[in-house]
Write a protein that holds these residues in place. Structure first.
Motif, PDB file in Angstrom:
ATOM      1  N   THR A  69       4.243   1.863  13.704  1.00 19.60           N
ATOM      2  CA  THR A  69       4.175   0.405  13.622  1.00 19.60           C
ATOM      3  C   THR A  69       3.024   0.132  12.593  1.00 19.60           C
ATOM      4  O   THR A  69       3.063  -0.472  11.390  1.00 19.60           O
ATOM      5  N   LEU A  70       1.954   0.915  12.648  1.00 14.82           N
ATOM      6  CA  LEU A  70       0.857   0.890  11.776  1.00 14.82           C
ATOM      7  C   LEU A  70       1.290   1.472  10.383  1.00 14.82           C
ATOM      8  O   LEU A  70       0.914   0.784   9.443  1.00 14.82           O
ATOM      9  N   LEU A  71       1.980   2.443  10.592  1.00 17.90           N
ATOM     10  CA  LEU A  71       2.535   3.177   9.243  1.00 17.90           C
ATOM     11  C   LEU A  71       3.245   1.862   8.297  1.00 17.90           C
ATOM     12  O   LEU A  71       3.073   1.871   7.361  1.00 17.90           O
ATOM     13  N   SER A  72       4.103   1.344   9.276  1.00 17.10           N
ATOM     14  CA  SER A  72       4.914   0.447   8.351  1.00 17.10           C
ATOM     15  C   SER A  72       4.150  -0.966   7.785  1.00 17.10           C
ATOM     16  O   SER A  72       4.475  -1.057   6.918  1.00 17.10           O
ATOM     17  N   SER A  73       3.304  -1.222   8.486  1.00 20.29           N
ATOM     18  CA  SER A  73       2.366  -2.323   8.055  1.00 20.29           C
ATOM     19  C   SER A  73       1.526  -2.025   6.820  1.00 20.29           C
ATOM     20  O   SER A  73       1.467  -2.834   6.082  1.00 20.29           O
ATOM     21  N   ARG A  74       1.052  -0.644   7.013  1.00 18.36           N
ATOM     22  CA  ARG A  74       0.430  -0.160   6.016  1.00 18.36           C
ATOM     23  C   ARG A  74       1.049  -0.418   4.607  1.00 18.36           C
ATOM     24  O   ARG A  74       0.773  -0.420   3.546  1.00 18.36           O
ATOM     25  N   TRP A  75       2.425   0.371   4.617  1.00 20.07           N
ATOM     26  CA  TRP A  75       3.335   0.492   3.756  1.00 20.07           C
ATOM     27  C   TRP A  75       3.620  -0.949   3.197  1.00 20.07           C
ATOM     28  O   TRP A  75       3.873  -0.957   2.090  1.00 20.07           O
ATOM     29  N   GLN A  76       3.925  -1.826   4.076  1.00 24.28           N
ATOM     30  CA  GLN A  76       4.084  -3.020   3.784  1.00 24.28           C
ATOM     31  C   GLN A  76       2.938  -3.864   2.671  1.00 24.28           C
ATOM     32  O   GLN A  76       3.151  -4.458   1.550  1.00 24.28           O
ATOM     33  N   ALA A  77       1.732  -3.321   3.226  1.00 23.97           N
ATOM     34  CA  ALA A  77       0.523  -4.116   2.372  1.00 23.97           C
ATOM     35  C   ALA A  77       0.640  -3.235   1.151  1.00 23.97           C
ATOM     36  O   ALA A  77       0.085  -3.993   0.054  1.00 23.97           O
ATOM     37  N   LEU A  78       0.888  -1.961   0.936  1.00 27.06           N
ATOM     38  CA  LEU A  78       0.775  -1.300  -0.342  1.00 27.06           C
ATOM     39  C   LEU A  78       2.006  -1.553  -1.338  1.00 27.06           C
ATOM     40  O   LEU A  78       1.864  -1.493  -2.416  1.00 27.06           O
ATOM     41  N   HIS A  79       3.128  -1.905  -0.386  1.00 30.42           N
ATOM     42  CA  HIS A  79       4.257  -2.206  -1.323  1.00 30.42           C
ATOM     43  C   HIS A  79       4.901  -3.433  -0.952  1.00 30.42           C
ATOM     44  O   HIS A  79       5.863  -3.454  -0.215  1.00 30.42           O
ATOM     45  N   PRO A  80       4.088  -4.627  -1.452  1.00 26.53           N
ATOM     46  CA  PRO A  80       4.887  -5.887  -0.800  1.00 26.53           C
ATOM     47  C   PRO A  80       6.363  -6.196  -1.125  1.00 26.53           C
ATOM     48  O   PRO A  80       7.217  -6.902  -0.422  1.00 26.53           O
ATOM     49  N   GLU A  81       6.984  -5.579  -2.120  1.00 24.09           N
ATOM     50  CA  GLU A  81       8.342  -5.603  -2.386  1.00 24.09           C
ATOM     51  C   GLU A  81       9.255  -4.716  -1.478  1.00 24.09           C
ATOM     52  O   GLU A  81      10.318  -4.867  -1.594  1.00 24.09           O
TER      53      GLU A  81
END
Ligand SMILES: Cc1cc2nc3c(=O)[nH]c(=O)nc-3n(C[C@H](O)[C@H](O)[C@H](O)COP(=O)(O)O)c2cc1C
Length: 198
Positions: A69-81
């Motif tokens: 879940t943490l990884l997913s949030s971080r990915w979203q922050a790095l790649h808003p698209e």
């Protein structure tokens, strides 16, 4: 030197060693005593200066989901698209194997033992984990992927300034023997010094 040890079998396993892709690993994974044996093997690596330039974090059970879940949030922050499928993929990364062991290289930059040697020792710890897991009957893969190099993940996992991930060792079961991979042979990369002996 160790006459009672079944060395030929261990050598055969090493000569035939192959990684199994994390996505192909399944239950069961190593038990708690087996994980302890893995870590005991990992700390047996050569360690110039007795610095213990490594530490280990196990990720298993529900923790795989929490870290995902943490990884997913971080990915979203790095790649808003990022689309939902990508976020789901990140959330499930650690669930690919029953047990994941993060190997952390801990450097002492100002120590007389060069950081190169400290780093090599962490790599050796990773390989000891893989070989010991294989000898326990499990399959494994050493991955770094993007999150080993991400500051946000490092900070969420409480890495200190001179620490970095040497890798994540995914360990589980696999019925299928992986196909052989093209490799150089030992003789391709071996020379004898001096090469042109009289
Ligand atoms: C430090 C290190 C990091 C690696 N990271 C990845 C990775 O992120 N993704 C990947 O597909 N393979 C990665 N690999 C390669 C796999 O661990 C493995 O070696 C590869 O799947 C080939 O299988 P083999 O070990 O049977 O040759 C890495 C290997 C090393 C040594």
């Amino acid at each position: 030197m160790y006459p009672d040890c079944p060395i030929p079998e261990a050598i055969t396993r090493i000569l035939e060693r192959r990684s199994v892709k994390a996505m192909d690993l399944s239950e069961p994974g190593p038990s708690q005593p087996e994980i302890e044996a893995l870590i005991a093997a990992a700390v047996r690596v050569p360690d110039h200066g007795k610095l213990a330039p490594w530490r280990f974090i196990t990720i298993q059970g529900d923790a795989r989901h929490h870290l995902g879940t943490l990884l997913s949030s971080r990915w979203q922050a790095l790649h808003p698209e990022a689309i939902q499928a990508q976020l789901n993929f990140e959330a499930a990364r650690f669930k690919r194997a029953p047990v994941v062991i993060a190997v952390i290289s801990r450097l002492k930059p100002d120590h007389k033992i060069p950081v190169w040697e400290q780093t090599l020792s962490a790599g050796a710890a990773c390989q000891n984990l893989i070989l010991t897991a294989n000898l326990q009957g499990y399959a494994a893969q050493w991955l770094t992927e993007w999150y080993s190099y991400d500051e946000g993940v490092a900070s969420a996992m409480a890495l200190q300034p001179d620490e970095r991930f040497a890798g994540f060792i995914y360990i589980g079961s696999s019925d299928e023997k992986p196909a052989e991979r093209d490799r150089v042979s030992g003789t391709d990369v071996l020379t004898q010094w001096p090469e042109h002996a009289p």
